[in-house]
Design a protein around this motif. Structure first.
Motif, short mmCIF file in Angstrom:
data_model
loop_
_atom_site.label_atom_id
_atom_site.label_comp_id
_atom_site.label_asym_id
_atom_site.label_seq_id
_atom_site.Cartn_x
_atom_site.Cartn_y
_atom_site.Cartn_z
N ILE A 1 0.90 -1.36 -0.09
CA ILE A 1 -0.17 -0.10 -0.05
C ILE A 1 0.88 1.17 0.06
O ILE A 1 0.64 2.14 -0.70
N GLU A 2 1.99 1.28 0.86
CA GLU A 2 2.82 2.52 0.94
C GLU A 2 3.48 2.75 -0.52
O GLU A 2 3.28 3.82 -0.86
N LYS A 3 3.78 1.79 -1.21
CA LYS A 3 4.18 2.16 -2.66
C LYS A 3 3.44 2.23 -3.67
O LYS A 3 3.21 3.21 -4.28
N LEU B 1 0.56 5.48 -1.76
CA LEU B 1 1.42 6.76 -1.28
C LEU B 1 2.35 7.11 -2.25
O LEU B 1 2.14 8.31 -2.94
N LEU B 2 3.48 6.40 -2.62
CA LEU B 2 4.36 6.72 -3.46
C LEU B 2 3.78 6.95 -4.90
O LEU B 2 4.20 7.88 -5.59
N LYS B 3 3.10 6.03 -5.34
CA LYS B 3 2.43 6.29 -6.49
C LYS B 3 1.78 7.60 -6.81
O LYS B 3 2.05 8.14 -7.75
N THR B 4 1.07 8.01 -5.80
CA THR B 4 0.42 9.39 -5.86
C THR B 4 1.46 10.45 -5.81
O THR B 4 1.43 11.38 -6.67
N ARG B 5 2.33 10.26 -4.91
CA ARG B 5 3.44 11.45 -4.62
C ARG B 5 4.04 11.37 -6.08
O ARG B 5 4.33 12.73 -6.55
N PHE B 6 4.58 10.55 -6.99
CA PHE B 6 5.26 10.52 -8.12
C PHE B 6 4.22 11.02 -9.08
O PHE B 6 4.65 11.62 -10.04
N GLY C 1 15.51 13.21 3.98
CA GLY C 1 14.49 14.15 4.44
C GLY C 1 13.37 12.87 5.12
O GLY C 1 13.07 13.43 6.10
N ASP C 2 13.31 11.83 4.77
CA ASP C 2 12.57 10.80 5.42
C ASP C 2 12.91 10.65 6.90
O ASP C 2 12.14 10.63 7.81
N ILE C 3 14.19 10.39 6.77
CA ILE C 3 14.84 10.11 8.23
C ILE C 3 14.83 11.27 9.25
O ILE C 3 14.28 11.23 10.23
N PHE D 1 -1.96 16.24 1.39
CA PHE D 1 -1.72 16.64 2.85
C PHE D 1 -2.00 15.30 3.80
O PHE D 1 -3.02 14.89 3.61
N GLU D 2 -1.05 15.15 4.64
CA GLU D 2 -1.14 14.11 5.81
C GLU D 2 -0.39 14.50 6.81
O GLU D 2 0.50 15.10 6.84
N PRO D 3 -1.14 13.52 7.92
CA PRO D 3 -0.32 13.60 9.17
C PRO D 3 0.81 12.78 8.59
O PRO D 3 0.67 11.70 8.17
#
Ligand code: IPM
Ligand code: MN
Length: 365
Positions: A93-95, A98-103, A253-255, A283-285
């Protein structure tokens, strides 16, 4: 840098993705506050709820189709709760979402404010709200997150796993541009710190460093600084007041933003925006879906509420955004015992009520 409503008239089309775990609960509180804010400030919200996430994946096998992703381009902004489901293998789900939308939506900036609000406990001794107030600009579309790499001799003792960090001039330039502009606009200490690793990652950070140096000439009013990522972690703990805006790549940045979340009071308060200045932002927590707290009315909704405030600021409703932030600050200063799940002295819904009440009280004055 602001994105206005596509229909004008301050009527905002918002996609709401509650997602997994506690995501829907915190999103509901963010919407409660936004609804109060819209009444007071005279803007309108046209909400579309999307059921993307782990539950739907378990039922249908679909995470997010290309068509669904493209469909999100018609909104003014996206409000996301959390992704990650205990019954789904980590990463899917993360990839896939979330990542699919970001990219896919080219949200090339991940904007993460690190701000200690009044009354909030920080693990940093002798540091207060005046010391902890900076923003991390994380590159959000490149670096190690591009998913390039390979296995050689997989499963053998001679295995070699390679993971590539891709940094393009275009990607680095637009990220740095955003960071310089933000530093100027924030108008605080007007200091921009590049956080990298020029001493070891001599290709990637050479590019970042050169573009940073060149661009700095266009911003004589901005003081520039450089720290290696390991030292950045050290200074974030020892002297957080040195920072105003930090710009860095995707992985660093993640870290450092998890460290940032801790010094500002924890995942309960840390919010972020995935920004495409010309497109649709999300936008997200920044915390996860916290499965063990799901449905118990114990999770802290403030991060989701702060994410909603960032969204309104991005949409040009600056006053509404500031008012939500001030209401949150009032609640942290005078009401909550702690920002941790189950220890707030109030339930999730009650915290949402407190912020919404604060907002309405302000309107009465
Ligand atoms: C974050 C998260 C994500 C990331 C994960 C869930 C893919 O940790 O938003 O910081 O690594 O970017
Ligand atoms: Mn993270």
């Amino acid at each position: 840098m602001k994105k206005k409503s596509s229909q004008g008239n301050r009527n905002y089309k918002i996609a709401v993705m509650g997602g997994d775990g506690t995501g829907p609960e915190v999103t509901a509180e963010a919407l409660k506050v936004l609804t109060a804010s819209s009444k007071k400030n005279g803007f309108k919200l046209d909400l579309t709820h999307l059921d993307y996430g782990g539950e739907r994946y378990l039922k249908t096998g679909v995470v997010l189709t290309d068509k669904e992703m493209a469909g999100m381009k018609k909104f003014d902004a996206i409000l996301l709760g959390a992704v990650g489901h205990p019954d789904v293998k980590p990463g899917i789900i993360e990839k896939g979402l979330l990542l699919k939308t970001r990219f896919g939506l080219e949200q090339y900036i991940n904007l993460r404010p690190v701000k200690l609000y009044p009354g909030v406990w920080t693990p940093l001794k002798d540091k207060g709200p005046e010391d902890i107030d900076f923003v991390v600009v994380r590159e959000n579309n490149e670096g190690l997150y591009v998913g390039e790499g390979s296995f050689k001799n997989k499963g053998t003792k001679r295995e070699v796993a390679t993971q590539i960090s891709r940094n393009t001039y275009k990607g680095v330039e637009r990220c740095l541009r955003y960071a310089f502009e933000l530093t100027r606009k924030r108008n605080k200490r007007k200091k921009l710190t590049l956080c990298g690793k020029t001493n070891v990652l001599t290709y990637a950070w050479d590019l970042w460093w050169r573009v940073f140096q060149d661009m700095a000439k266009e911003y004589p009013d901005v003081t520039t600084d450089y720290t290696h990522v390991d030292a950045t972690c050290m200074w974030m703990v020892k002297n957080p007041e040195w920072f105003d805006v930090i710009v860095t790549d995707n992985m660093f940045g993640d870290i450092i933003t998890d460290l940032g979340a801790m010094i500002q009071g924890g995942m309960g308060i840390a919010a972020g925006g995935n920004i495409n200045p010309q497109g649709v932002s999300m936008f997200e927590p920044i915390g996860g879906s916290a499965p063990k707290y799901t449905g118990k009315n114990v999770i802290n909704p403030l991060a989701a509420i702060c994410a909603a405030a960032m969204m309104m600021d991005h949409l040009g409703e600056t006053e509404a955004a500031q008012e939500i932030e001030r209401s949150v600050m009032n609640v942290t200063a005078h009401k909550l015992k702690s920002l941790s799940a189950g220890k707030m002295g109030y339930g999730t819904r009650e915290v949402g009520d407190l912020v919404a009440e604060q907002l309405m009280e302000r309107s009465a004055r």
